[in-house]
Design a protein around this motif. Structure first.
Motif, PDB file in Angstrom:
ATOM      1  N   PRO A  30       9.523  22.180   4.110  1.00 24.45           N
ATOM      2  CA  PRO A  30      10.043  23.531   3.856  1.00 24.45           C
ATOM      3  C   PRO A  30       9.856  23.948   2.408  1.00 24.45           C
ATOM      4  N   GLY A  31       9.288  25.134   2.200  1.00 20.47           N
ATOM      5  CA  GLY A  31       9.110  25.660   0.864  1.00 20.47           C
ATOM      6  C   GLY A  31       7.972  25.053   0.080  1.00 20.47           C
ATOM      7  N   LYS A  32       7.180  24.200   0.733  1.00 21.54           N
ATOM      8  CA  LYS A  32       6.070  23.540   0.035  1.00 21.54           C
ATOM      9  C   LYS A  32       4.750  23.853   0.722  1.00 21.54           C
ATOM     10  N   VAL A  33       3.668  23.648  -0.009  1.00 20.64           N
ATOM     11  CA  VAL A  33       2.348  23.867   0.573  1.00 20.64           C
ATOM     12  C   VAL A  33       1.986  22.698   1.480  1.00 20.64           C
ATOM     13  N   ARG A  34       1.092  22.966   2.404  1.00 25.88           N
ATOM     14  CA  ARG A  34       0.620  21.912   3.293  1.00 25.88           C
ATOM     15  C   ARG A  34      -0.190  20.914   2.474  1.00 25.88           C
ATOM     16  N   GLU A  35       0.047  19.624   2.709  1.00 26.12           N
ATOM     17  CA  GLU A  35      -0.623  18.602   1.930  1.00 26.12           C
ATOM     18  C   GLU A  35      -1.283  17.558   2.826  1.00 26.12           C
ATOM     19  N   PHE A  36      -2.346  16.992   2.305  1.00 28.50           N
ATOM     20  CA  PHE A  36      -3.092  15.945   2.995  1.00 28.50           C
ATOM     21  C   PHE A  36      -2.253  14.674   3.085  1.00 28.50           C
ATOM     22  N   VAL A  37      -2.350  14.007   4.247  1.00 33.41           N
ATOM     23  CA  VAL A  37      -1.646  12.742   4.448  1.00 33.41           C
ATOM     24  C   VAL A  37      -2.630  11.590   4.654  1.00 33.41           C
ATOM     25  N   ALA A  38      -3.517  11.739   5.643  1.00 26.75           N
ATOM     26  CA  ALA A  38      -4.431  10.638   5.966  1.00 26.75           C
ATOM     27  C   ALA A  38      -5.627  11.166   6.745  1.00 26.75           C
ATOM     28  N   ALA A  39      -6.733  10.428   6.664  1.00 34.32           N
ATOM     29  CA  ALA A  39      -7.943  10.796   7.393  1.00 34.32           C
ATOM     30  C   ALA A  39      -8.657   9.537   7.854  1.00 34.32           C
ATOM     31  N   ILE A  40      -9.437   9.706   8.930  1.00 32.67           N
ATOM     32  CA  ILE A  40     -10.225   8.600   9.458  1.00 32.67           C
ATOM     33  C   ILE A  40     -11.576   9.147   9.890  1.00 32.67           C
ATOM     34  N   THR A  41     -12.630   8.444   9.538  1.00 30.18           N
ATOM     35  CA  THR A  41     -13.969   8.922   9.855  1.00 30.18           C
ATOM     36  C   THR A  41     -14.299   8.733  11.330  1.00 30.18           C
ATOM     37  N   ARG A  42     -15.432   9.282  11.740  1.00 29.76           N
ATOM     38  CA  ARG A  42     -15.779   9.363  13.160  1.00 29.76           C
ATOM     39  C   ARG A  42     -15.796   8.012  13.858  1.00 29.76           C
ATOM     40  N   SER A  43     -16.349   7.021  13.194  1.00 26.75           N
ATOM     41  CA  SER A  43     -16.446   5.692  13.807  1.00 26.75           C
ATOM     42  C   SER A  43     -15.293   4.798  13.409  1.00 26.75           C
ATOM     43  N   GLY A  96     -14.754   3.853  10.555  1.00 26.62           N
ATOM     44  CA  GLY A  96     -15.213   2.919   9.544  1.00 26.62           C
ATOM     45  C   GLY A  96     -14.483   3.030   8.237  1.00 26.62           C
ATOM     46  N   SER A  97     -13.914   4.209   7.971  1.00 24.63           N
ATOM     47  CA  SER A  97     -13.219   4.423   6.704  1.00 24.63           C
ATOM     48  C   SER A  97     -11.943   5.215   6.934  1.00 24.63           C
ATOM     49  N   THR A  98     -10.930   4.892   6.149  1.00 19.78           N
ATOM     50  CA  THR A  98      -9.675   5.633   6.183  1.00 19.78           C
ATOM     51  C   THR A  98      -9.291   6.037   4.768  1.00 19.78           C
ATOM     52  N   TYR A  99      -8.545   7.104   4.668  1.00 21.68           N
ATOM     53  CA  TYR A  99      -8.123   7.644   3.378  1.00 21.68           C
ATOM     54  C   TYR A  99      -6.662   8.046   3.481  1.00 21.68           C
ATOM     55  N   TYR A 100      -5.928   7.853   2.393  1.00 17.97           N
ATOM     56  CA  TYR A 100      -4.500   8.146   2.390  1.00 17.97           C
ATOM     57  C   TYR A 100      -4.082   8.833   1.103  1.00 17.97           C
ATOM     58  N   ALA A 101      -3.073   9.679   1.239  1.00 17.84           N
ATOM     59  CA  ALA A 101      -2.412  10.206   0.043  1.00 17.84           C
ATOM     60  C   ALA A 101      -1.660   9.064  -0.630  1.00 17.84           C
ATOM     61  N   ASP A 102      -1.572   9.125  -1.945  1.00 18.59           N
ATOM     62  CA  ASP A 102      -0.881   8.059  -2.677  1.00 18.59           C
ATOM     63  C   ASP A 102       0.560   7.895  -2.208  1.00 18.59           C
ATOM     64  N   VAL A 149       1.823   7.944   0.671  1.00 20.26           N
ATOM     65  CA  VAL A 149       2.031   7.240   1.943  1.00 20.26           C
ATOM     66  C   VAL A 149       1.250   5.931   2.017  1.00 20.26           C
ATOM     67  N   LYS A 150       0.443   5.657   1.016  1.00 18.07           N
ATOM     68  CA  LYS A 150      -0.389   4.452   1.029  1.00 18.07           C
ATOM     69  C   LYS A 150       0.489   3.210   1.140  1.00 18.07           C
ATOM     70  N   GLY A 151       0.116   2.315   2.050  1.00 17.59           N
ATOM     71  CA  GLY A 151       0.885   1.089   2.258  1.00 17.59           C
ATOM     72  C   GLY A 151       2.006   1.232   3.275  1.00 17.59           C
ATOM     73  N   ARG A 152       2.327   2.465   3.659  1.00 13.67           N
ATOM     74  CA  ARG A 152       3.400   2.702   4.645  1.00 13.67           C
ATOM     75  C   ARG A 152       2.864   3.317   5.929  1.00 13.67           C
ATOM     76  N   PHE A 153       1.857   4.159   5.825  1.00 11.36           N
ATOM     77  CA  PHE A 153       1.281   4.843   6.983  1.00 11.36           C
ATOM     78  C   PHE A 153      -0.082   4.245   7.313  1.00 11.36           C
TER      79      PHE A 153
END
Length: 120
Positions: A41-54, A56-62, A64-68
């Motif tokens: 609420p009251g904040k902009v939408r922010e990136f959390v995590a992503a995963i590539t098509r295969s 092969g790679s994942t990406y996380y916001a700092d 949530v890293k280590g928890r999600f």
């Protein structure tokens, strides 16, 4: 255009866990990068995590890293977000996102969102 439907949100105490699911309509699911964004609420939408098509790679916001953990099952056209050690600041509407890429800019396909509330 792929259709996305999220599920799995809810109310949980701090330190608890939830798993979000994102079911996609497209038979071309495996060609999309998948990910999650959130908006508190009251904040902009922010990136959390992503995963590539295969997956092969994942990406996380700092934050949530280590928890999600993001994962996908291309046979089921579904992406997941396992959220552990949840904190009150994780409270937000979580949106599934899909596209050729989703960072730094999100893809064009969005789900309707699922509410995650973490109580202290």
């Amino acid at each position: 255009q792929v259709q996305l439907v999220e599920s799995g949100g809810g109310l949980v105490q701090a330190g608890g866990s939830l798993r979000l699911s994102c079911a996609a309509s497209a038979r071309t699911f495996s060609t999309y990068t998948m990910g999650w964004y959130r908006q508190a609420p009251g904040k902009v939408r922010e990136f959390v995590a992503a995963i590539t098509r295969s997956a092969g790679s994942t990406y996380y916001a700092d934050s949530v890293k280590g928890r999600f953990t993001i994962s996908r099952d291309n046979a089921k056209n579904t992406a997941y977000l396992q959220m552990n050690s949840l904190k009150p600041e994780d409270t937000a509407v979580y949106y599934c996102n899909a596209g050729p890429s989703i960072v730094p800019a999100p893809g064009k396909a969005w789900g309707q969102g699922t509410q995650v509330t973490v109580s202290s």
